[in-house]
Design an enzyme around this catalytic site. Structure first.
Site, PDB file in Angstrom:
ATOM      1  N   ASP A 159      24.359   1.853  25.293  1.00 15.55           N
ATOM      2  CA  ASP A 159      23.601   3.015  25.763  1.00 15.55           C
ATOM      3  C   ASP A 159      22.893   3.645  24.575  1.00 15.55           C
ATOM      4  O   ASP A 159      23.172   3.313  23.429  1.00 15.55           O
ATOM      5  CB  ASP A 159      24.481   4.009  26.538  1.00 15.55           C
ATOM      6  CG  ASP A 159      25.492   4.721  25.675  1.00 15.55           C
ATOM      7  OD1 ASP A 159      25.907   4.159  24.632  1.00 15.55           O
ATOM      8  OD2 ASP A 159      25.899   5.839  26.038  1.00 15.55           O
ATOM      9  N   TYR A 187      21.474   5.963  21.486  1.00 21.63           N
ATOM     10  CA  TYR A 187      22.063   6.892  20.514  1.00 21.63           C
ATOM     11  C   TYR A 187      22.062   8.293  21.127  1.00 21.63           C
ATOM     12  O   TYR A 187      21.117   8.679  21.811  1.00 21.63           O
ATOM     13  CB  TYR A 187      21.231   6.921  19.237  1.00 21.63           C
ATOM     14  CG  TYR A 187      21.244   5.643  18.422  1.00 21.63           C
ATOM     15  CD1 TYR A 187      22.434   5.102  17.947  1.00 21.63           C
ATOM     16  CD2 TYR A 187      20.050   5.003  18.086  1.00 21.63           C
ATOM     17  CE1 TYR A 187      22.433   3.948  17.171  1.00 21.63           C
ATOM     18  CE2 TYR A 187      20.045   3.858  17.300  1.00 21.63           C
ATOM     19  CZ  TYR A 187      21.245   3.333  16.851  1.00 21.63           C
ATOM     20  OH  TYR A 187      21.240   2.205  16.078  1.00 21.63           O
ATOM     21  N   PHE A 210      19.344   0.037  19.127  1.00 22.92           N
ATOM     22  CA  PHE A 210      19.580  -0.014  17.678  1.00 22.92           C
ATOM     23  C   PHE A 210      18.497   0.668  16.839  1.00 22.92           C
ATOM     24  O   PHE A 210      18.700   0.939  15.655  1.00 22.92           O
ATOM     25  CB  PHE A 210      19.792  -1.455  17.178  1.00 22.92           C
ATOM     26  CG  PHE A 210      21.026  -2.103  17.726  1.00 22.92           C
ATOM     27  CD1 PHE A 210      22.279  -1.704  17.304  1.00 22.92           C
ATOM     28  CD2 PHE A 210      20.946  -3.098  18.685  1.00 22.92           C
ATOM     29  CE1 PHE A 210      23.432  -2.280  17.820  1.00 22.92           C
ATOM     30  CE2 PHE A 210      22.091  -3.685  19.202  1.00 22.92           C
ATOM     31  CZ  PHE A 210      23.342  -3.278  18.770  1.00 22.92           C
TER      32      PHE A 210
END
Length: 225
Positions: free
Chosen positions: A64, A66, A77
């Protein structure tokens, strides 16, 4: 909420009509109206909009978004420029340096990858501020599974990079013999030393693409001022 604006719309349009998606839409709309949600609503579908289905060469599956301020912008990422590079991405960069000799850049903005055909897809596309997995189980998984099935059905070589258990749970959906599946532990500090480091996903991906007559990915993220 944002819209999908390219060839993904055709393969996902049936999902928008299903009862689960209508419930998901109402839930997400209410969440944005009543609390702090990441990413910004116009960036929910960034991964799809930056990497059209016909251009996908590589799929990186995340979990999911940040959940800290200013980080998420719709690519797993990746973080926006000027945002501190998160620990998992720090480890991805370490492996990239060890694997291909890339220098470690001063930012975590991975749009360059997306524009070369790397689809960076979280399985859940929204999250409450500072509450990891808070939108888990609300319907996003069904939506992104539909995207993964569409990818699996593509009759061309493609690489799926599955880091960590949640991503690897999608492996059962991936049965196309033209595709390469690369698995490793998650790059988070909790698990990176259990086999993520040394797994060489970037060179393996490029070797596969080149073997199949495709342009390799230029993985070097460049420094920003």
């Amino acid at each position: 909420m944002a819209a999908i604006e390219n060839d993904w719309l055709e393969v996902l349009s049936e999902e928008f009509k299903k009862p689960y998606y209508r419930e998901l839409y109402e839930f997400v709309k209410k969440e944005y109206n009543t609390t702090r949600i990441f990413p910004p609503s116009d960036e929910i579908f960034t991964a799809f909009n930056l990497t059209p289905l016909k251009e996908v060469k590589v799929v990186i599956i995340g979990q999911d978004p940040y959940h800290n301020d200013g980080q998420a912008h719709g690519l797993c990422f990746s973080v926006k420029p000027q945002v501190e590079i998160p620990p998992s991405l720090v480890n991805i960069y370490k492996e990239l340096q060890d694997d291909l000799g890339c220098y470690i850049p001063n930012n975590g903005y991975l749009v360059k990858w997306a524009k070369q055909g790397v689809l960076m897809l979280n399985t859940v596309l929204t999250v409450r501020a500072h509450q990891a997995n808070s939108h888990h189980g609300r319907g996003w998984e069904e939506f992104t599974d539909a995207a993964i099935r569409a990818l699996n059905a593509q009759d061309r070589p493609m690489v799926f990079i599955l880091w960590g258990r949640p991503a690897q749970m999608k492996k059962s959906m991936l049965n196309n013999p033209k595709h390469l599946i690369l698995e490793a532990p998650h790059p988070s500090p909790l698990s990176a030393y259990r086999g993520f480091f040394g797994s060489k996903p970037f060179s393996k991906t490029n070797a596969f693409l080149e073997q199949n007559g495709l342009q390799p990915i230029d993985w070097q993220v460049v420094n920003m001022d």
